[in-house]
Write a protein that holds these residues in place. Structure first.
Motif, PDB file in Angstrom:
ATOM      1  N   THR A   1       0.391 -12.230 -28.562  1.00 59.16           N
ATOM      2  CA  THR A   1       0.821 -12.118 -30.018  1.00 59.16           C
ATOM      3  C   THR A   1       2.142 -12.743 -30.165  1.00 59.16           C
ATOM      4  OG1 THR A   1       2.199 -10.070 -29.539  1.00 59.16           O
ATOM      5  CG2 THR A   1      -0.028  -9.879 -30.344  1.00 59.16           C
TER       6      THR A   1
ATOM      7  N   LYS B   1     -12.683 -14.844 -31.002  1.00 61.11           N
ATOM      8  CA  LYS B   1     -12.140 -14.053 -32.127  1.00 61.11           C
ATOM      9  C   LYS B   1     -12.884 -13.102 -32.558  1.00 61.11           C
ATOM     10  CE  LYS B   1      -8.917 -17.293 -33.685  1.00 61.11           C
ATOM     11  NZ  LYS B   1      -8.373 -18.188 -34.735  1.00 61.11           N
TER      12      LYS B   1
ATOM     13  N   ARG C   1      -3.761 -13.595 -31.157  1.00 63.19           N
ATOM     14  CA  ARG C   1      -4.243 -15.101 -31.566  1.00 63.19           C
ATOM     15  C   ARG C   1      -4.441 -15.696 -30.230  1.00 63.19           C
ATOM     16  NH1 ARG C   1       0.469 -17.407 -35.049  1.00 63.19           N
ATOM     17  NH2 ARG C   1       0.319 -14.988 -35.664  1.00 63.19           N
TER      18      ARG C   1
END
Length: 513
Positions: free
Chosen positions: A195, A361, A329
């Motif tokens: 993050t 993801k 991410r």
């Protein structure tokens, strides 16, 4: 920047730690350059004096420490030492047997160590450090040959593998941006999650490890934030410079404002971290003497030119990066690579036999699932339900029914082979501003599902999707079990008031191997 010297051409070097005033060294260098040119150039003199004045103002307002070129242990090594992050001593149960690297060893750091970071915090904060060393810089450090513990690491991403031992890159077709003839312009997409706020914490932790112990009293809220006991939604950005140098051993410049009260001079503390091929400039947040005046991009904006004056001589490209998000991410890197160093992946998309690609993801309800039916849950088993770190000194009154803050860590693991789901949910309950801790609690639950395929989909494009209603329902079941443990001791606390859908956004999803 790259400089090519001709044979016989003089050059000049100076150090920050040789006892000679920095500005005096600049004057000496300037004088030498003028003698070399045989005459003074007024235009150059004007630029030089303007630059020198800016440096003089910066170093008048700030005390500068430059660390990394020499071996140094920061902190006490006596039995009465206090951990900078938890405040414990040996007498209080802390141990100091392991070497705590102030900058991750994975980034090449061999010289900077902190003797006041206990073994427990060193292990606990490793996940914070991984945001920088693994998530954000994992690709760069391997490409650049940065030697961490065990040497240069191979790295695998969503669309590539770099084999450090064979010095070979294996790519899938998705990496290609442009064919340049003998070279390819490619985009490498990482697989390690991090993050941006975690990245910011990792940078700031370096400063806390290295700053003079006498100044730590000003960083108490900063340390609380690193420990996940203080929450904020807005931060100054970091400024990222792209260097043509490679920093096999990271360096850091730490600036401390000389005057505690002169907030108009700039942030109390900022730093430049030289790592891989980047320079990361950042403000240390939550410092008490900044009085909340340096907590946003707009507040810090007037001071970036001043903070960057020592970097401006290199004429590097830079960009500002927002670090407020807690959304997970992956990192990516664009670069130009010689075709002779690249091996194309086969048509099946297989990248490597020994470096497994992880799911890129997760998405929620990205495919059309059937309506959720709780009957598909055949059984549930609570492996762990416990309260930890209960603060009996807190007076729990009616305000705690409303004015609480919850720091959450959670994982949601799916076992396709056995049609099972494993949930781990850890919640810390504090007051609204996270200054008073009440308790921590944890539940580990296992759910047997009739058919995992009705709530989970492995899509053809490499994406994974899961039915949101199923995630929320199982999360609520776990919260009910936690409530049964908490309420006999603290009836006013009701975890079922939490927004379960928002709670699910904290999950780290994964597949059981």
């Amino acid at each position: 920047m790259k400089n090519y010297l001709k044979e016989g051409e003089p050059f000049y070097m100076f150090r920050m730690d040789n006892g000679l005033n920095f500005l005096t060294q600049i004057d000496i260098t300037h004088a030498a350059l003028q003698l070399q040119e045989k005459k003074a150039n007024k235009e150059k003199d004007s630029i030089w004096n303007e630059y020198k004045d800016a440096i003089e103002t910066l170093l008048k307002d700030y005390e500068l420490s430059v660390l990394g070129s020499d071996n140094i242990n920061i902190g006490k090594e006596t039995d009465d030492r206090v951990c900078r992050f938890c405040g414990k001593t040996k007498a209080g149960g802390a141990t100091f047997k392991k070497v705590a690297h102030a900058i991750s060893e994975a980034l090449g750091n061999k010289t900077l160590k902190c003797t006041e970071e206990c073994d427990q915090c060193n292990a606990r904060l490793a996940d914070v450090e991984d945001n920088l060393s693994v998530g954000y810089l994992g690709i760069r450090r391997s490409i650049l040959g940065i030697k961490g513990k065990g040497g240069v690491k191979s790295v695998g991403g969503q669309n590539f593998v770099l084999d450090a031992k064979k010095h070979q890159m294996i790519l899938s077709e998705k990496t290609l941006i442009e064919d340049l003839g003998k070279q390819l312009k490619i985009k490498l997409e990482g697989r390690e999650l991090f993050t941006m706020q975690g990245l910011y914490k990792a940078l700031v932790k370096v400063v806390i490890d290295l700053v003079d112990g006498e100044l730590l009293r000003h960083f108490r809220n900063t340390i609380q934030w690193i420990n996940d006991k203080l929450v904020a939604e807005e931060f100054p950005p970091i400024r990222q410079y792209y260097s043509e140098s490679i920093y096999a051993q990271p360096l850091i410049e730490i600036y401390i404002r000389q005057s505690i009260d002169d907030i108009e001079k700039g942030p109390y503390c900022f730093a430049n971290l030289f790592v891989c091929d980047l320079i990361l400039q950042f403000v240390v947040p939550f410092v008490d003497v900044d009085k909340g005046m340096m907590k946003s991009a707009d507040m810090v904006a007037p001071y970036w030119d001043k903070m960057a004056v020592l970097l401006s001589m290199y004429n590097m490209q830079s960009e500002f990066i927002d670090c407020s998000s807690n959304e997970e991410r992956t990192a990516w890197v664009e670069l130009v690579y010689d075709k002779s160093d690249i091996k194309q992946a086969d048509s099946s998309g297989k990248v490597s036999d020994n470096l497994k690609m992880l799911p890129p993801k997760w998405t929620v309800d990205n495919v059309e699932f059937p309506k959720f039916d709780p009957a598909i849950i055949l059984s549930k088993e609570m492996h762990t339900i416990e309260l930890m770190d209960v603060n009996d000194k807190v007076e729990v009154d009616e305000a705690w029914a409303h004015d609480t803050s919850n720091n959450i860590r959670s994982s949601f693991i799916l076992d396709e082979e056995h049609n099972k789901v494993f949930i781990e949910l850890s919640i810390e309950i504090c007051n609204t501003d996270n200054t008073e801790h009440l308790l921590s609690c944890c539940v580990r639950a296992e759910f047997k599902i009739k058919d995992l395929g009705v709530v989970f989909a492995n899509e053809n494009n490499g994406q994974f999707s899961i039915l949101k209603d199923f995630v929320i329902y199982t999360t609520v079941l776990a919260l009910i079990e936690l409530n049964r443990v908490i309420q006999p001791k603290f009836p006013i606390i009701n975890l079922l008031k939490l927004d379960a859908e928002n709670l699910c956004s904290h999950y780290r999803f994964g597949l059981k191997e």
